[in-house]
Design a protein around this motif. Structure first.
Motif, PDB file in Angstrom:
ATOM      1  N   LEU A   1       0.822  -1.199   0.000  1.00  0.00           N
ATOM      2  CA  LEU A   1       0.000   0.000   0.000  1.00  0.00           C
ATOM      3  C   LEU A   1       0.862   1.258   0.000  1.00  0.00           C
ATOM      4  O   LEU A   1       0.556   2.236  -0.697  1.00  0.00           O
ATOM      5  CB  LEU A   1      -0.955  -0.015   1.193  1.00  0.00           C
ATOM      6  CG  LEU A   1      -2.025  -1.107   1.147  1.00  0.00           C
ATOM      7  CD1 LEU A   1      -2.786  -1.177   2.461  1.00  0.00           C
ATOM      8  CD2 LEU A   1      -2.968  -0.905  -0.022  1.00  0.00           C
ATOM      9  N   ALA A   2       1.969   1.237   0.739  1.00  0.00           N
ATOM     10  CA  ALA A   2       2.889   2.378   0.749  1.00  0.00           C
ATOM     11  C   ALA A   2       3.531   2.562  -0.621  1.00  0.00           C
ATOM     12  O   ALA A   2       3.640   3.692  -1.127  1.00  0.00           O
ATOM     13  CB  ALA A   2       3.953   2.194   1.824  1.00  0.00           C
ATOM     14  N   ALA A   3       3.939   1.461  -1.231  1.00  0.00           N
ATOM     15  CA  ALA A   3       4.540   1.538  -2.570  1.00  0.00           C
ATOM     16  C   ALA A   3       3.522   2.055  -3.582  1.00  0.00           C
ATOM     17  O   ALA A   3       3.870   2.823  -4.482  1.00  0.00           O
ATOM     18  CB  ALA A   3       5.076   0.171  -2.985  1.00  0.00           C
ATOM     19  N   ASN A   4       2.277   1.654  -3.437  1.00  0.00           N
ATOM     20  CA  ASN A   4       1.251   2.125  -4.355  1.00  0.00           C
ATOM     21  C   ASN A   4       1.011   3.623  -4.207  1.00  0.00           C
ATOM     22  O   ASN A   4       0.789   4.320  -5.201  1.00  0.00           O
ATOM     23  CB  ASN A   4      -0.058   1.359  -4.159  1.00  0.00           C
ATOM     24  CG  ASN A   4      -1.131   1.906  -5.060  1.00  0.00           C
ATOM     25  OD1 ASN A   4      -2.051   2.577  -4.604  1.00  0.00           O
ATOM     26  ND2 ASN A   4      -0.991   1.646  -6.353  1.00  0.00           N
ATOM     27  N   GLU A   5       1.060   4.121  -2.995  1.00  0.00           N
ATOM     28  CA  GLU A   5       0.911   5.568  -2.797  1.00  0.00           C
ATOM     29  C   GLU A   5       1.996   6.329  -3.561  1.00  0.00           C
ATOM     30  O   GLU A   5       1.718   7.330  -4.217  1.00  0.00           O
ATOM     31  CB  GLU A   5       0.961   5.917  -1.305  1.00  0.00           C
ATOM     32  CG  GLU A   5      -0.323   5.671  -0.576  1.00  0.00           C
ATOM     33  CD  GLU A   5      -1.489   6.487  -1.122  1.00  0.00           C
ATOM     34  OE1 GLU A   5      -1.314   7.694  -1.415  1.00  0.00           O
ATOM     35  OE2 GLU A   5      -2.579   5.909  -1.272  1.00  0.00           O
ATOM     36  N   LYS A   6       3.213   5.847  -3.474  1.00  0.00           N
ATOM     37  CA  LYS A   6       4.327   6.484  -4.180  1.00  0.00           C
ATOM     38  C   LYS A   6       4.114   6.387  -5.696  1.00  0.00           C
ATOM     39  O   LYS A   6       4.293   7.366  -6.423  1.00  0.00           O
ATOM     40  CB  LYS A   6       5.642   5.818  -3.772  1.00  0.00           C
ATOM     41  CG  LYS A   6       6.860   6.418  -4.413  1.00  0.00           C
ATOM     42  CD  LYS A   6       8.129   5.757  -3.935  1.00  0.00           C
ATOM     43  CE  LYS A   6       9.336   6.357  -4.633  1.00  0.00           C
ATOM     44  NZ  LYS A   6      10.578   5.702  -4.256  1.00  0.00           N
TER      45      LYS A   6
ATOM     46  N   SER B   1       1.370   8.696  -6.992  1.00  0.00           N
ATOM     47  CA  SER B   1       1.701  10.122  -6.949  1.00  0.00           C
ATOM     48  C   SER B   1       2.358  10.617  -8.233  1.00  0.00           C
ATOM     49  O   SER B   1       2.354  11.815  -8.513  1.00  0.00           O
ATOM     50  CB  SER B   1       2.593  10.427  -5.744  1.00  0.00           C
ATOM     51  OG  SER B   1       3.897   9.908  -5.946  1.00  0.00           O
ATOM     52  N   THR B   2       2.918   9.698  -9.031  1.00  0.00           N
ATOM     53  CA  THR B   2       3.542  10.081 -10.299  1.00  0.00           C
ATOM     54  C   THR B   2       2.938   9.314 -11.478  1.00  0.00           C
ATOM     55  O   THR B   2       3.547   9.215 -12.534  1.00  0.00           O
ATOM     56  CB  THR B   2       5.062   9.823 -10.256  1.00  0.00           C
ATOM     57  OG1 THR B   2       5.286   8.422 -10.027  1.00  0.00           O
ATOM     58  CG2 THR B   2       5.731  10.645  -9.170  1.00  0.00           C
ATOM     59  N   PHE B   3       1.735   8.777 -11.297  1.00  0.00           N
ATOM     60  CA  PHE B   3       1.072   7.947 -12.309  1.00  0.00           C
ATOM     61  C   PHE B   3       0.821   8.728 -13.591  1.00  0.00           C
ATOM     62  O   PHE B   3       0.285   9.835 -13.557  1.00  0.00           O
ATOM     63  CB  PHE B   3      -0.241   7.416 -11.743  1.00  0.00           C
ATOM     64  CG  PHE B   3      -0.947   6.447 -12.644  1.00  0.00           C
ATOM     65  CD1 PHE B   3      -0.446   5.175 -12.847  1.00  0.00           C
ATOM     66  CD2 PHE B   3      -2.117   6.809 -13.295  1.00  0.00           C
ATOM     67  CE1 PHE B   3      -1.087   4.272 -13.678  1.00  0.00           C
ATOM     68  CE2 PHE B   3      -2.775   5.910 -14.127  1.00  0.00           C
ATOM     69  CZ  PHE B   3      -2.256   4.644 -14.322  1.00  0.00           C
ATOM     70  N   THR B   4       1.207   8.142 -14.722  1.00  0.00           N
ATOM     71  CA  THR B   4       1.065   8.832 -16.009  1.00  0.00           C
ATOM     72  C   THR B   4       0.305   8.023 -17.062  1.00  0.00           C
ATOM     73  O   THR B   4       0.277   8.419 -18.220  1.00  0.00           O
ATOM     74  CB  THR B   4       2.454   9.184 -16.575  1.00  0.00           C
ATOM     75  OG1 THR B   4       3.195   7.979 -16.763  1.00  0.00           O
ATOM     76  CG2 THR B   4       3.207  10.124 -15.652  1.00  0.00           C
TER      77      THR B   4
END
Length: 166
Positions: free
Chosen positions: A9-14, A17-20
């Motif tokens: 879940l933490a990795a997904n938040e990161k 945050s930069t999803f393109t």
């Protein structure tokens, strides 16, 4: 979904945050479907020079063309832009080192679970299994005759593909 999944879940938040990739469609931009193994050493997009959205990736133990893979390929071809399929098992595969009986016995002995109702589709001869699986695709009455189908074995130790001719 906490505890055992906190790292994800933490990795997904990161990641988010930069999803393109929000502009990608569900179609395979490069017209490709790849049937490969679930082995975590395989990075299908990376090893084939692909990006997100380029291909449909179908994974299972041993990279086998099962009924479910055929069902998924039919959908991919007719609804999602796939016009070629690469079947790509790999070297050092656990499914090529055992028989179904071996796997059933191991799971029963180590975990007390009777798995004999399952067909694990182990692969004593990878090239023969690859030929069989490609034939399943090319002879399917549900897939077009002009569907390009190829096979290659991915070497997990070198990163290279070894095309297999049929």
């Amino acid at each position: 979904m906490t505890g055992a999944f906190d790292d994800l879940l933490a990795a997904n938040e990161k990641y988010a945050s930069t999803f393109t990739h929000s502009g990608l469609s569900g179609r395979a931009a490069r017209g490709l479907a790849v049937v490969t193994c679930m082995d975590s050493r395989i990075d299908p997009l990376g090893l084939l020079g692909l990006n997100a959205g380029d291909a449909k990736i179908l994974r299972n133990a041993g990279a086998r063309v099962t009924d479910d893979v055929l069902r998924t390929l039919v959908l991919a071809v007719y609804l999602l832009g796939v016009d070629r399929v690469l079947v790509m098992p790999h070297t050092d595969c656990r499914m090529s080192k055992s028989t179904d009986e071996d796997v059933h016995n191991l799971i029963a002995a180590d975990y007390g679970v009777d798995t004999r109702s399952l067909d694990f589709q182990t692969v004593p001869d990878q090239r023969a299994a690859l030929r069989h699986d490609i034939t399943r695709i090319t002879s399917s009455p549900y897939l077009p005759d002009d569907l390009a189908v190829g096979g290659a074995i991915y070497d997990v130790h070198t990163g290279r593909l070894q095309p297999v001719e049929f």
